[in-house]
Design a protein around this motif. Structure first.
Motif, PDB file in Angstrom:
ATOM      1  N   LYS A 190       0.822  -1.206   0.000  1.00 39.82           N
ATOM      2  CA  LYS A 190       0.000   0.000   0.000  1.00 39.82           C
ATOM      3  C   LYS A 190       0.859   1.261   0.000  1.00 39.82           C
ATOM      4  N   ARG A 191       2.056   1.169   0.566  1.00 39.96           N
ATOM      5  CA  ARG A 191       2.931   2.338   0.591  1.00 39.96           C
ATOM      6  C   ARG A 191       3.409   2.738  -0.799  1.00 39.96           C
ATOM      7  N   LYS A 192       3.445   1.765  -1.721  1.00 37.86           N
ATOM      8  CA  LYS A 192       3.894   2.082  -3.069  1.00 37.86           C
ATOM      9  C   LYS A 192       2.990   3.104  -3.749  1.00 37.86           C
ATOM     10  N   GLY A 193       1.707   3.103  -3.385  1.00 33.46           N
ATOM     11  CA  GLY A 193       0.783   4.039  -4.002  1.00 33.46           C
ATOM     12  C   GLY A 193       0.761   5.407  -3.360  1.00 33.46           C
ATOM     13  N   GLN A 207       1.740  12.892  -3.809  1.00 35.04           N
ATOM     14  CA  GLN A 207       1.121  12.071  -2.754  1.00 35.04           C
ATOM     15  C   GLN A 207      -0.383  11.995  -3.010  1.00 35.04           C
ATOM     16  N   PRO A 208      -0.808  11.109  -3.890  1.00 34.92           N
ATOM     17  CA  PRO A 208      -2.225  11.052  -4.281  1.00 34.92           C
ATOM     18  C   PRO A 208      -3.170  10.804  -3.100  1.00 34.92           C
ATOM     19  N   VAL A 209      -2.777   9.925  -2.183  1.00 34.38           N
ATOM     20  CA  VAL A 209      -3.661   9.582  -1.056  1.00 34.38           C
ATOM     21  C   VAL A 209      -3.865  10.793  -0.158  1.00 34.38           C
ATOM     22  N   PRO A 260      -7.349  10.870  -9.013  1.00 33.16           N
ATOM     23  CA  PRO A 260      -6.352  10.987  -7.944  1.00 33.16           C
ATOM     24  C   PRO A 260      -4.939  11.301  -8.439  1.00 33.16           C
ATOM     25  N   ARG A 261      -4.583  10.856  -9.638  1.00 38.84           N
ATOM     26  CA  ARG A 261      -3.227  11.133 -10.121  1.00 38.84           C
ATOM     27  C   ARG A 261      -3.025  12.607 -10.446  1.00 38.84           C
ATOM     28  N   TYR A 303      11.870   6.540  -1.071  1.00 37.47           N
ATOM     29  CA  TYR A 303      11.419   6.202  -2.425  1.00 37.47           C
ATOM     30  C   TYR A 303      12.608   5.601  -3.172  1.00 37.47           C
ATOM     31  N   ASP A 304      12.421   4.394  -3.662  1.00 40.70           N
ATOM     32  CA  ASP A 304      13.510   3.641  -4.301  1.00 40.70           C
ATOM     33  C   ASP A 304      14.695   3.467  -3.364  1.00 40.70           C
ATOM     34  N   GLY A 305      14.382   3.298  -2.072  1.00 36.41           N
ATOM     35  CA  GLY A 305      15.426   3.061  -1.100  1.00 36.41           C
ATOM     36  C   GLY A 305      16.166   4.290  -0.630  1.00 36.41           C
ATOM     37  N   LYS A 306      15.792   5.473  -1.111  1.00 37.55           N
ATOM     38  CA  LYS A 306      16.467   6.712  -0.729  1.00 37.55           C
ATOM     39  C   LYS A 306      15.540   7.571   0.117  1.00 37.55           C
ATOM     40  N   PRO A 307      16.079   8.243   1.150  1.00 36.95           N
ATOM     41  CA  PRO A 307      15.243   9.132   1.977  1.00 36.95           C
ATOM     42  C   PRO A 307      14.654  10.270   1.146  1.00 36.95           C
ATOM     43  N   VAL A 308      13.448  10.659   1.489  1.00 36.09           N
ATOM     44  CA  VAL A 308      12.743  11.734   0.783  1.00 36.09           C
ATOM     45  C   VAL A 308      12.776  12.993   1.643  1.00 36.09           C
ATOM     46  N   THR A 309      13.102  14.119   1.051  1.00 38.06           N
ATOM     47  CA  THR A 309      13.086  15.406   1.757  1.00 38.06           C
ATOM     48  C   THR A 309      11.776  16.128   1.456  1.00 38.06           C
TER      49      THR A 309
END
Length: 428
Positions: A190-193, A207-209, A260-261, A303-309
């Motif tokens: 669910k986190r992928k979306g 962040q669509p959700v 949503p996109r 995201y893709d294993g890298k921290p998001v700022t």
């Protein structure tokens, strides 16, 4: 050493028995014993003389304000409780979903009491007075609500929001901003979306959700105004979808909820229109942000294993633009928060009470200049008014109404509004 410990234990037991003979509530006797060695204020010390007598809160006759519109409140109404009209409370805190405008504790109490009441306090009146004198032709002022945890910063923000809603302001809400810098789901699937590459800028993440929830709250809160506000330019969403010039904001919100996109881009367009239009075509705008310091630290997302700022999040980038003072006809009100800061493991911000510590250099520079609204703990008058309100709602009974019980509550809670509520509700 063993005899000393035994002697101290017996001493504590005799002290508890003495309190029982006086009728003192021993619900928090262990905490009370720790406090008996501390000096008590003159305000509470005399209450222990006649523990069976009723407390001062029982003798307060007028605890309610007949005026439900914050516009008409004055300093004479300080410490009085006013009732938010049912239709206003439903818009501020819809029953269909929890937008976190109010805490779970406050919502449960409103459900139990059958009404939603707020205390009229000096910081709220000060903030509303500033908003009354807003000049639509000048750059927006920024107001930062700060104070210790549990003193009522979020309630002060909601008091100002209620004033603006009663006077037909357009409101851009952002409740509990910490939710925007962490995943809302626990499973990886669910986190992928929750994070997707932006169609407008490939270097940013949508962040669509979260954006969908924000559009629902924004549309519900401003449902009477969105149909009258029109766009000033054409917006192209895809090869087959676009919004012509003159489209209402209500139609944009419906588009974002249906697609949503595109929801994050729709939010960006709404904020762009607010910054471009003046008071002739746009009502006054209130940007109400709770936990505003969450916008200037690290996130708990990858995201893709890298921290998001926060600078990589499209929603945050759009919101930081609206937090600046390069637009007119409105005001920005932000409440600082330390509770979410303690739960964040990767933030660069420092826990403290001063705005610079909580905002960091980036946040402080972006919001400079600003006007500080300091929310302090309850005064003695406000404490008694709160206890009198609980007594009126049958929330306090028996020993809690005595002078001893009243003094115990005040001594243990230290005039902190949240602690008083938790103590009286038995949430400790």
């Amino acid at each position: 050493m063993h005899l000393q410990k035994r002697s101290k234990l017996l001493s504590d037991c005799f002290r508890c028995m003495s309190l029982m003979e006086k009728g003192m509530s021993l619900r928090f006797k262990s905490r009370y014993i720790c406090l008996t060695n501390r000096s008590m204020s003159d305000f509470t010390k005399h209450r222990y003389e006649n523990v069976a007598d009723l407390g001062h809160a029982s003798y307060i006759e007028n605890i309610r304000c007949d005026e439900s519109d914050p516009t008409n409140h004055s300093m004479d109404d300080v410490s009085l409780m006013y009732t938010i009209p049912v239709e206003h409370y439903k818009r501020m805190s819809p029953a269909k979903w929890n937008n976190k405008a109010f805490s779970h504790r406050f919502q449960r109490m409103c459900s139990a009491f059958g009404e939603s009441c707020l205390m009229i306090r000096k910081p709220g009146l000060e903030l509303v007075n500033y908003l009354k004198h807003t000049n639509p032709e000048k750059a927006v002022n920024r107001y930062i609500i700060h104070g210790k945890t549990g003193c009522g910063k979020s309630m002060t923000l909601q008091y100002a929001l209620h004033y603006c809603m009663s006077n037909n302001w357009l409101i851009l809400p952002a409740y509990h901003f910490w939710d925007n810098v962490k995943f809302n789901y626990h499973t990886k699937l669910k986190r992928k979306g929750e994070l997707t590459v932006s169609q407008f800028n490939k270097d940013r993440l949508d962040q669509p959700v979260y954006s969908l929830k924000w559009l629902e709250t924004f549309g519900w809160l401003n449902q009477k105004l969105l149909g009258e506000i029109k766009t000033t330019t054409k917006y192209i969403w895809s090869k087959h979808e676009s919004s012509e010039e003159g489209t209402s904001l209500s139609a944009l919100v419906d588009l974002g909820k249906a697609r949503p996109r595109h929801s994050t881009d729709v939010i960006g367009c709404i904020m762009k229109e607010i910054r471009l239009q003046d008071h002739t075509t746009m009502p006054s705008v209130l940007v109400a942000v709770d936990c505003i310091n969450a916008a200037f630290g690290k996130t708990l997302m990858k995201y893709d294993g890298k921290p998001v700022t926060t600078d990589q999040l499209s929603f945050m980038c759009n919101f930081k633009k609206i937090l600046s003072n390069d637009w007119k006809n409105g005001a920005v009100v932000g409440a600082l928060d330390t509770l979410g800061l303690r739960q964040s493991e990767t933030t660069d911000l420092v826990e403290g009470e001063h705005p610079y510590d909580l905002l960091g250099r980036e946040g402080f520079d972006l919001l400079d200049p600003h006007i500080l609204i300091h929310v302090q703990p309850y005064t003695d008058q406000e404490v008694l008014a709160q206890l009198a309100y609980y007594k009126d709602c049958k929330w306090l009974i028996d020993r809690s109404l005595t002078a001893a019980g009243e003094a115990e509550i005040i001594q243990l809670c230290g005039n902190n509004p949240a602690d008083i509520t938790n103590y009286c509700a038995g949430l400790y």
